[in-house]
Design a protein around this motif. Structure first.
Motif, PDB file in Angstrom:
ATOM      1  N   PHE A  58      39.298  31.777  49.418  1.00 27.61           N
ATOM      2  CA  PHE A  58      40.500  31.860  48.587  1.00 27.61           C
ATOM      3  C   PHE A  58      40.333  32.858  47.454  1.00 27.61           C
ATOM      4  O   PHE A  58      41.180  33.730  47.240  1.00 27.61           O
ATOM      5  CB  PHE A  58      40.859  30.493  48.009  1.00 27.61           C
ATOM      6  N   MET A  59      39.226  32.754  46.694  1.00 27.06           N
ATOM      7  CA  MET A  59      39.079  33.564  45.491  1.00 27.06           C
ATOM      8  C   MET A  59      38.994  35.050  45.825  1.00 27.06           C
ATOM      9  O   MET A  59      39.681  35.875  45.212  1.00 27.06           O
ATOM     10  CB  MET A  59      37.854  33.112  44.700  1.00 27.06           C
ATOM     11  N   ARG A  60      38.143  35.413  46.771  1.00 24.54           N
ATOM     12  CA  ARG A  60      38.010  36.837  47.102  1.00 24.54           C
ATOM     13  C   ARG A  60      39.277  37.364  47.774  1.00 24.54           C
ATOM     14  O   ARG A  60      39.735  38.474  47.475  1.00 24.54           O
ATOM     15  CB  ARG A  60      36.800  37.049  47.996  1.00 24.54           C
ATOM     16  N   GLY A  61      39.850  36.558  48.678  1.00 25.00           N
ATOM     17  CA  GLY A  61      41.085  36.988  49.320  1.00 25.00           C
ATOM     18  C   GLY A  61      42.241  37.094  48.349  1.00 25.00           C
ATOM     19  O   GLY A  61      43.003  38.062  48.368  1.00 25.00           O
ATOM     20  N   GLN A  62      42.371  36.086  47.449  1.00 29.93           N
ATOM     21  CA  GLN A  62      43.485  36.092  46.519  1.00 29.93           C
ATOM     22  C   GLN A  62      43.352  37.213  45.493  1.00 29.93           C
ATOM     23  O   GLN A  62      44.357  37.782  45.048  1.00 29.93           O
ATOM     24  CB  GLN A  62      43.574  34.748  45.801  1.00 29.93           C
ATOM     25  N   MET A  63      42.126  37.554  45.112  1.00 34.92           N
ATOM     26  CA  MET A  63      41.937  38.677  44.207  1.00 34.92           C
ATOM     27  C   MET A  63      42.443  39.971  44.831  1.00 34.92           C
ATOM     28  O   MET A  63      43.106  40.787  44.173  1.00 34.92           O
ATOM     29  CB  MET A  63      40.458  38.807  43.827  1.00 34.92           C
ATOM     30  N   MET A  64      42.140  40.179  46.109  1.00 31.84           N
ATOM     31  CA  MET A  64      42.632  41.372  46.798  1.00 31.84           C
ATOM     32  C   MET A  64      44.155  41.358  46.905  1.00 31.84           C
ATOM     33  O   MET A  64      44.816  42.387  46.731  1.00 31.84           O
ATOM     34  CB  MET A  64      42.002  41.469  48.181  1.00 31.84           C
ATOM     35  N   VAL A  65      44.716  40.177  47.184  1.00 29.05           N
ATOM     36  CA  VAL A  65      46.177  40.064  47.261  1.00 29.05           C
ATOM     37  C   VAL A  65      46.805  40.409  45.918  1.00 29.05           C
ATOM     38  O   VAL A  65      47.806  41.142  45.846  1.00 29.05           O
ATOM     39  CB  VAL A  65      46.581  38.643  47.709  1.00 29.05           C
ATOM     40  N   CYS A  66      46.226  39.906  44.812  1.00 30.37           N
ATOM     41  CA  CYS A  66      46.761  40.184  43.477  1.00 30.37           C
ATOM     42  C   CYS A  66      46.700  41.673  43.163  1.00 30.37           C
ATOM     43  O   CYS A  66      47.647  42.244  42.602  1.00 30.37           O
ATOM     44  CB  CYS A  66      45.991  39.392  42.418  1.00 30.37           C
ATOM     45  N   VAL A  67      45.584  42.308  43.501  1.00 25.87           N
ATOM     46  CA  VAL A  67      45.439  43.745  43.237  1.00 25.87           C
ATOM     47  C   VAL A  67      46.465  44.548  44.034  1.00 25.87           C
ATOM     48  O   VAL A  67      47.131  45.456  43.504  1.00 25.87           O
ATOM     49  CB  VAL A  67      44.004  44.215  43.571  1.00 25.87           C
ATOM     50  N   ILE A  68      46.620  44.223  45.305  1.00 30.92           N
ATOM     51  CA  ILE A  68      47.557  44.966  46.151  1.00 30.92           C
ATOM     52  C   ILE A  68      48.999  44.754  45.686  1.00 30.92           C
ATOM     53  O   ILE A  68      49.776  45.708  45.567  1.00 30.92           O
ATOM     54  CB  ILE A  68      47.391  44.542  47.624  1.00 30.92           C
ATOM     55  N   LEU A  69      49.361  43.483  45.404  1.00 31.27           N
ATOM     56  CA  LEU A  69      50.727  43.214  44.956  1.00 31.27           C
ATOM     57  C   LEU A  69      50.997  43.833  43.593  1.00 31.27           C
ATOM     58  O   LEU A  69      52.087  44.379  43.357  1.00 31.27           O
ATOM     59  CB  LEU A  69      50.958  41.700  44.897  1.00 31.27           C
ATOM     60  N   GLY A  70      50.015  43.749  42.669  1.00 26.58           N
ATOM     61  CA  GLY A  70      50.206  44.360  41.365  1.00 26.58           C
ATOM     62  C   GLY A  70      50.414  45.860  41.472  1.00 26.58           C
ATOM     63  O   GLY A  70      51.281  46.438  40.788  1.00 26.58           O
ATOM     64  N   GLY A 122      42.255  25.096  28.664  1.00 26.75           N
ATOM     65  CA  GLY A 122      42.649  26.460  28.374  1.00 26.75           C
ATOM     66  C   GLY A 122      42.294  27.404  29.507  1.00 26.75           C
ATOM     67  O   GLY A 122      42.311  27.037  30.687  1.00 26.75           O
ATOM     68  N   PHE A 123      41.931  28.641  29.138  1.00 26.32           N
ATOM     69  CA  PHE A 123      41.624  29.640  30.156  1.00 26.32           C
ATOM     70  C   PHE A 123      40.385  29.267  30.956  1.00 26.32           C
ATOM     71  O   PHE A 123      40.270  29.595  32.135  1.00 26.32           O
ATOM     72  CB  PHE A 123      41.433  31.006  29.495  1.00 26.32           C
ATOM     73  N   VAL A 124      39.437  28.563  30.319  1.00 19.04           N
ATOM     74  CA  VAL A 124      38.254  28.084  31.038  1.00 19.04           C
ATOM     75  C   VAL A 124      38.681  27.167  32.185  1.00 19.04           C
ATOM     76  O   VAL A 124      38.149  27.246  33.300  1.00 19.04           O
ATOM     77  CB  VAL A 124      37.309  27.335  30.084  1.00 19.04           C
ATOM     78  N   GLY A 125      39.635  26.307  31.914  1.00 17.58           N
ATOM     79  CA  GLY A 125      40.123  25.408  32.957  1.00 17.58           C
ATOM     80  C   GLY A 125      40.761  26.141  34.113  1.00 17.58           C
ATOM     81  O   GLY A 125      40.612  25.737  35.271  1.00 17.58           O
ATOM     82  N   MET A 126      41.466  27.245  33.816  1.00 15.47           N
ATOM     83  CA  MET A 126      42.084  28.015  34.894  1.00 15.47           C
ATOM     84  C   MET A 126      41.032  28.696  35.757  1.00 15.47           C
ATOM     85  O   MET A 126      41.220  28.850  36.965  1.00 15.47           O
ATOM     86  CB  MET A 126      43.055  29.039  34.310  1.00 15.47           C
ATOM     87  N   LEU A 127      39.911  29.101  35.155  1.00 11.25           N
ATOM     88  CA  LEU A 127      38.822  29.668  35.943  1.00 11.25           C
ATOM     89  C   LEU A 127      38.170  28.618  36.838  1.00 11.25           C
ATOM     90  O   LEU A 127      37.735  28.912  37.946  1.00 11.25           O
ATOM     91  CB  LEU A 127      37.768  30.279  35.016  1.00 11.25           C
ATOM     92  N   LEU A 128      38.098  27.378  36.338  1.00 13.40           N
ATOM     93  CA  LEU A 128      37.446  26.312  37.095  1.00 13.40           C
ATOM     94  C   LEU A 128      38.385  25.622  38.074  1.00 13.40           C
ATOM     95  O   LEU A 128      37.922  24.899  38.962  1.00 13.40           O
ATOM     96  CB  LEU A 128      36.888  25.256  36.131  1.00 13.40           C
ATOM     97  N   ALA A 129      39.688  25.830  37.926  1.00  7.96           N
ATOM     98  CA  ALA A 129      40.656  25.047  38.693  1.00  7.96           C
ATOM     99  C   ALA A 129      40.518  25.264  40.196  1.00  7.96           C
ATOM    100  O   ALA A 129      40.498  24.302  40.973  1.00  7.96           O
ATOM    101  CB  ALA A 129      42.079  25.397  38.240  1.00  7.96           C
ATOM    102  N   VAL A 130      40.424  26.515  40.624  1.00  9.74           N
ATOM    103  CA  VAL A 130      40.359  26.799  42.064  1.00  9.74           C
ATOM    104  C   VAL A 130      39.079  26.241  42.693  1.00  9.74           C
ATOM    105  O   VAL A 130      39.141  25.554  43.726  1.00  9.74           O
ATOM    106  CB  VAL A 130      40.495  28.310  42.338  1.00  9.74           C
ATOM    107  N   PRO A 131      37.877  26.504  42.106  1.00  8.71           N
ATOM    108  CA  PRO A 131      36.673  25.907  42.709  1.00  8.71           C
ATOM    109  C   PRO A 131      36.717  24.385  42.762  1.00  8.71           C
ATOM    110  O   PRO A 131      36.345  23.792  43.779  1.00  8.71           O
ATOM    111  CB  PRO A 131      35.539  26.396  41.797  1.00  8.71           C
TER     112      PRO A 131
END
Length: 361
Positions: free
Chosen positions: A205-217, A318-327
């Motif tokens: 999810f994380m690596r794939g979604q990062m690529m999706v975000c970059v491409i869509l952005g 906060g933002f720490v929680g958003m980093l931890l949410a997916v894992p």
């Protein structure tokens, strides 16, 4: 050790972990960001190791290239984004007033009478809506900032995160081996299977979604800029960056871009339709090409569960929680599926032997 004592041990361990995260949430951001960065870059380090480059040198190469790329992105894009953001904020009151006037004209006369509202009521309601939306965005930004940056400046974050990532990436395999040596021997194979499932879910999810975000952005920002939409680059980047939240990125980008298009192009319906078409094409690409190819169905993260985890952990930490949410969401999903699998094979589901319970019942 009995099953009850094992359950009690792990429940207490989980409670202590959550308590530590809560108490230290103000200083965790650079460390969590460093761990996430090391986790994402570990396959690259393994690939370099397999091609004869030592782990230490592989780590140095990866982080040097990452830092160079990050600095170049800051130098190239941040000034442009900052300029567009300041302009967008400065024009927001004007846009709100024009939207009120446009909506009032649209609903004026018989339409307003049919709906039972007056032009003045409509303008007042729209004004209240805009104020509430701005207040919500401000409180959200303040919550994320205070949750992730209360004790650390941005400079400290940028300094500490690469250092943490360097040591974590260099020692990653040794840390995994050490943790593996602590596993209870009788459950080692089961834990390994669960860990592999978690790793596949998280990394997929994380690596794939990062690529999706970059491409869509990239697609949204370039397309909206080519169309000539004011602040199109900023809106496209925002839509791409928050595309990791299912449907939210496209929805926010769509609302912002159409709102600006109405103010800029009205009554040119063709240009407004082109802006709408940019997001229609983007959603088609995301749903039919990018998501299936880069993330796939094996991740096992339902969009509703993912959105709940992101908002819940973001609100708590906060933002720490958003980093931890997916894992954490991926881990809970794997454990939940394992628990259901065990339940379906247990006597709680099948019934005691000889009682007539069975698959056909």
């Amino acid at each position: 050790m009995s099953l009850g004592r094992q359950v009690s041990f792990w429940v207490i361990a989980l409670a202590v972990t959550v308590l530590i995260l809560w108490v230290l949430r103000g200083i965790l951001l650079p460390f969590v960001a460093g761990m996430v960065l090391a986790y994402l870059l570990d396959p690259v380090a393994d690939w370099l190791e397999n091609h004869g480059i030592g782990r230490l040198f592989s780590t140095v190469i990866i982080l040097v290239f990452f830092i160079i790329g990050f600095v170049l992105a800051l130098v190239i894009f941040v000034p442009l984004l900052g300029h567009q953001l300041s302009g967008f904020v400065a024009n927001l009151p004007t846009y709100a007033e024009k939207l009120q006037a446009l909506a009032a004209n649209f609903l004026d006369g018989r339409a307003a009478e049919t709906l039972g509202i007056t032009t003045g009521d409509l303008q007042g309601q729209l004004g209240d809506f805009v104020k509430q939306g701005a207040s919500w965005l401000a409180s959200l930004a303040k919550s994320l900032w205070s949750g992730g940056q209360s004790l650390l400046s941005v400079l400290a974050l940028l300094v500490v995160t690469p250092v943490v990532a360097f040591y974590m990436l260099n020692d990653w395999d040794r840390m995994v081996a050490t943790v593996d040596s602590w596993l209870p021997r009788q459950h080692r194979d089961t834990i390994h299977r669960l860990a592999r499932d978690m790793d596949a879910s998280i990394s997929g999810f994380m690596r794939g979604q990062m690529m999706v975000c970059v491409i869509l952005g990239t697609y949204y920002s370039v397309s909206l800029s080519v169309v000539g939409l004011n602040f199109g680059f900023l809106i496209g980047i925002i839509a791409g960056l928050i595309s990791f939240i299912p449907y939210v990125g496209a929805s926010v980008g769509f609302v912002l871009s159409v709102g600006v298009a109405l103010m800029q192009f009205w009554p040119d319906y063709t240009m407004i339709a082109i802006v709408v078409g940019v997001f229609v094409v983007g959603q088609f690409l995301e749903g039919n090409i990018l998501q299936p190819k880069m993330i796939g169905e094996s991740v096992g993260l339902h969009p509703v569960w993912l959105m709940f985890a992101l908002f819940a952990f973001g609100s708590l930490f906060g933002f720490v929680g958003m980093l931890l949410a997916v894992p954490i969401a991926a881990m809970v999903g794997v454990l939940a599926r394992f628990a259901i699998e065990q339940y379906l094979q247990s006597s709680l589901y099948r019934g005691p032997p000889g009682t007539g319970g069975g698959e056909g019942e």
